[in-house]
Scaffold this active site. Structure first.
Site, short mmCIF file in Angstrom:
data_model
loop_
_atom_site.label_atom_id
_atom_site.label_comp_id
_atom_site.label_asym_id
_atom_site.label_seq_id
_atom_site.Cartn_x
_atom_site.Cartn_y
_atom_site.Cartn_z
N TYR A 163 -1.81 -0.14 10.71
CA TYR A 163 -1.83 -0.37 9.31
C TYR A 163 -0.42 0.23 8.48
CZ TYR A 163 -3.65 -1.12 4.49
OH TYR A 163 -3.78 -1.44 3.15
N SER B 287 0.89 -1.39 -0.10
CA SER B 287 0.05 0.05 -0.07
C SER B 287 0.86 1.35 -0.12
CB SER B 287 -0.71 0.07 1.15
OG SER B 287 -1.60 1.17 1.45
#
Length: 251
Positions: free
Chosen positions: A149, A136
């Protein structure tokens, strides 16, 4: 099974980017083994695409070990798409629940590690293997409320870079796909613990956020380059997003 067919294992295949990747690869004639926890969704995907599937929880070492044995028994494995992942919670670091961080690390980082370790022998023996790591843009830039995250995706990025160094000279490519804002049916809803209204605000006013098909298209493109061509890192964002904190929204 035919010896000339290309075979892939896709984790996190029950929805979103994983399911889209299965659809695109099978449409190109790949033999795909779809892997996820939800059998009902996998069965429907198999009905639609002709893929095979296995119910596997990548956070369970025994499940992943069994996957490695079963996938290898089907024949050579040419690609492993480590797509299983996700975010839990959006609290600041001061208020975050360590259990949420642990869950994200187990799924995003250790899940990718386990699957890669289990399938690497089959990828090596295929003579042209690929390990795809779905990271990501959170793996490069921190943002408020994203600590757990962000940490997990930084770790995945580090794993991909390290593995590429360690496999240099072997017939296995290591490919990292790093999406920015992608609107799928579940990612933000899960992050906000089922609060669909709050999840919708993530994409409010954004013209054409990426879709699961957009990211799957990137995965397939990297896998289908000539095997001497390694796409180390592909960062993909919607045009409306220039960076984590720079998103253009309609008023």
């Amino acid at each position: 099974m035919r010896d000339d067919v290309l075979r892939a294992v896709v984790t996190g295949a029950s929805s979103g980017i994983g399911a889209a990747t299965v659809r695109q690869l099978t449409a190109l004639g790949w033999d795909v083994l779809a892997v996820a926890r939800r059998e009902d969704r996998l069965a429907e995907l198999a009905r639609q695409t002709g893929c095979e599937y296995r119910v596997v929880d990548v956070t369970d070492p025994a499940d992943v070990e069994r996957l490695g044995v079963e996938a290898s028994a089907r024949g050579p494995v040419h690609a492993l798409v480590n797509n299983a992942g996700g975010a839990v919670g959006a609290e600041p670091v001061a208020d975050a629940d360590p259990r949420d961080w642990q869950a994200m690390f187990e799924l995003n980082v250790l899940g990718t590690l386990r699957a890669t370790q289990a399938l690497l022998p089959a990828l090596r023996s295929s003579g042209r293997g690929d390990v795809v790591v779905m990271s990501s843009t959170a793996g490069f830039v921190a943002y408020e409320g994203g600590g757990g995250y962000v940490a997990a995706k930084h770790a995945e990025h580090a794993m991909a870079a390290t593995l590429r160094l360690e496999l240099a000279g072997e017939p296995v490519r290591v490919i990292e796909i790093a999406p920015g804002m992608v609107r799928t049916e579940e990612f933000s809803v899960k992050r906000y613990r089922g609060d669909a209204e709050r999840a919708a605000t993530v994409y409010a006013g954004v013209r054409e956020p990426l879709t699961a098909d957009d990211v799957a298209d990137c995965v397939v493109w990297t896998l289908t380059r000539p095997h001497h061509v390694n796409v180390d890192l592909l960062v993909v964002r919607p045009r409306a997003q220039a960076a984590q904190h720079k998103v253009v929204r309609d008023q």
